[in-house]
Motif scaffolding. Structure first.
Motif, PDB file in Angstrom:
ATOM      1  N   LEU A  32       0.825  -1.211   0.000  1.00 60.62           N
ATOM      2  CA  LEU A  32       0.000   0.000   0.000  1.00 60.62           C
ATOM      3  C   LEU A  32       0.858   1.260   0.000  1.00 60.62           C
ATOM      4  O   LEU A  32       0.506   2.268  -0.615  1.00 60.62           O
ATOM      5  N   SER A 275     -12.017   1.402   0.145  1.00 62.85           N
ATOM      6  CA  SER A 275     -10.814   1.671   0.930  1.00 62.85           C
ATOM      7  C   SER A 275      -9.567   1.669   0.061  1.00 62.85           C
ATOM      8  O   SER A 275      -8.670   2.502   0.238  1.00 62.85           O
ATOM      9  N   VAL A 276      -9.499   0.731  -0.899  1.00 66.21           N
ATOM     10  CA  VAL A 276      -8.356   0.699  -1.801  1.00 66.21           C
ATOM     11  C   VAL A 276      -8.360   1.925  -2.711  1.00 66.21           C
ATOM     12  O   VAL A 276      -7.314   2.536  -2.964  1.00 66.21           O
ATOM     13  N   LYS A 279      -7.173   4.848  -0.828  1.00 69.45           N
ATOM     14  CA  LYS A 279      -5.914   4.587  -0.117  1.00 69.45           C
ATOM     15  C   LYS A 279      -6.103   4.715   1.396  1.00 69.45           C
ATOM     16  O   LYS A 279      -5.310   5.348   2.093  1.00 69.45           O
ATOM     17  N   VAL A 284      -7.819  -1.047   4.802  1.00 68.83           N
ATOM     18  CA  VAL A 284      -7.350  -2.130   3.934  1.00 68.83           C
ATOM     19  C   VAL A 284      -6.562  -3.161   4.738  1.00 68.83           C
ATOM     20  O   VAL A 284      -6.720  -4.377   4.555  1.00 68.83           O
TER      21      VAL A 284
END
Length: 320
Positions: A32, A275-276, A279, A284
Motif C-alpha cells: 500500500l 478503501s483501496v 488509499k 485495507v
C-alpha cells in the motif's frame, strides 16, 4: 491420546495461522505504501498542501516514522484490539467492519447453501446415470457454471430478473428476515452458480469411485436396495464434498468483492473496494487481516470435519 492429539493439532494450526497473518499483513502494509498516491493527498483533496498541513498529517498518522516502526505500531494496536481509524471517514475501523460483516457472512452462507442443495443432488444424479444423457447434461451444466464469472452472472440476473421481469429488487438489503432474503437472493445465486459446478464435479467423481469399491459390489450382491447402497457411498464421499465446501466458501469470500459492487450491497467487499480506491490504509490492512482469519477458520473447520465425517481420518491428515 485424543486430547493430546487435539492439543497438538490446534497448536500447529494456530502457529501456522499466526505466521500467515504476519506475512500477509506485512505484505499488504508495504504494498500500500508503494502504490501511487499518498494519505496526505487523500486527506487534502483539492486543498492547497502547505508544509505545515503536511507535517500535521504526518504527525497525526505517524507517517514521519520509518516504515518498520509504522508496521510495528499498527501490529501492537491490533494485538490490543485497536484496528485504527479510517482515513476516509474518520470512524474506527472496527466499527465499520462490525456494521458490514453480518451482511457479507449472510451472503456467503446463503450462496453456499444454495450451491450445496443444488450441486450435490446433481452430482448424485450424474453418478447414478453415468455415461447416459442425464450425466452428460449434468457435466455440461457444471462446466458452464464453473466458467461463468460471478459478476457477469450477477449482471445477467439483474437485467433479466430485476430490471426486466421485476421479480427481485435491483439493489438494497431489505428490512426484516424475509426482506433480506429477498434482496440477497440474486447476489447469492450469482455466487452459487460457479460453486454448483464445483460441487457437481467433486460429488460425482467421489460417488463414481465409491460405486466401484468392493463393499458396494458386496452390498448389491446381498440384495440391499439402491437407497441403502447410495447412503453408504454418500457417507464415504463426505471427505471430498467437505473439501469442495472449504474451497467454495473461501472462494465466495473473495467473490463477494465484485458481487457486492455489482448489486450495490454495503458489505465487506464494497468496503474493501472503497478503501483501496481512497488509499485508506488502516481499513485495507484490517480487512486483509480479517479475510485471512476467516479463510483460516474455514480451513480449520474443514480439517475437523474430516475426522468427524470419517473416523479413519485423523487430525493433521494422518490415517489410522
Amino acid at each position: 491420546m485424543a486430547g493430546r492429539e487435539w492439543g497438538l493439532f490446534l497448536l500447529r494450526r494456530f502457529a501456522g495461522t499466526a505466521a500467515v497473518v504476519a506475512l500477509l499483513s506485512a505484505g499488504v502494509f508495504g504494498l500500500l505504501y508503494l502504490a501511487p498516491g499518498s494519505i496526505q493527498q487523500t486527506l487534502l483533496g483539492t486543498r492547497p498542501a502547505t508544509p505545515e498541513t503536511i507535517a500535521a498529517i504526518q504527525a497525526r498518522y505517524h507517517l514521519d516514522e520509518p516504515l518498520p516502526a509504522q508496521y510495528l505500531r499498527w501490529l501492537d494496536g491490533i494485538l490490543h484490539g485497536d484496528l485504527g481509524t479510517s482515513v476516509r471517514t474518520g470512524m474506527p475501523v472496527a466499527d465499520m467492519i462490525g456494521q458490514r460483516l453480518p451482511l457479507t457472512l449472510a451472503l456467503v452462507g446463503y450462496g453456499a447453501l444454495l450451491a450445496l442443495l443444488v450441486g450435490v443432488p446433481l452430482g448424485v444424479l450424474g453418478a447414478l446415470r453415468r455415461g447416459r444423457a442425464a450425466d452428460r447434461l449434468v457435466v455440461t451444466a457444471g462446466v458452464v457454471g464453473l466458467s461463468a464469472p460471478p459478476f457477469a452472472v450477477g449482471l445477467l440476473l439483474l437485467v433479466v430478473f430485476a430490471a426486466g421481469l421485476g421479480w427481485f429488487p435491483v439493489y438494497g438489503t431489505g428490512e426484516g428476515l424475509a426482506g433480506q432474503v429477498w434482496h440477497l437472493t440474486l447476489p447469492a445465486v450469482a455466487l452459487a452458480v460457479g460453486a454448483v459446478g464445483m460441487f457437481v464435479r467433486f460429488s460425482r467423481a467421489a460417488l463414481i469411485r465409491e460405486f466401484d469399491q468392493d463393499y458396494v459390489v458386496f452390498a448389491r450382491a446381498r440384495g440391499l436396495g439402491g437407497a441403502a447402497v447410495l447412503g453408504y457411498a454418500l457417507r464415504n464421499s463426505l471427505v471430498p464434498i467437505l473439501t469442495a465446501t472449504g474451497l467454495i466458501v473461501t472462494g465466495m469470500l473473495a467473490g463477494t468483492v465484485l458481487v457486492e459492487v455489482t448489486f450495490a450491497l454495503p458489505g465487506l467487499g464494497s468496503l474493501l473496494v472503497d478503501s483501496v480506491t481512497f488509499k485508506d490504509v488502516p481499513a485495507v490492512q484490517a480487512l486483509g487481516l480479517l479475510f485471512t482469519l476467516l479463510i483460516t477458520a474455514v480451513n480449520l473447520l474443514v480439517d475437523v470435519g474430516y475426522s468427524v465425517a470419517d473416523p479413519r481420518v485423523r487430525l493433521g491428515g494422518r490415517t489410522s
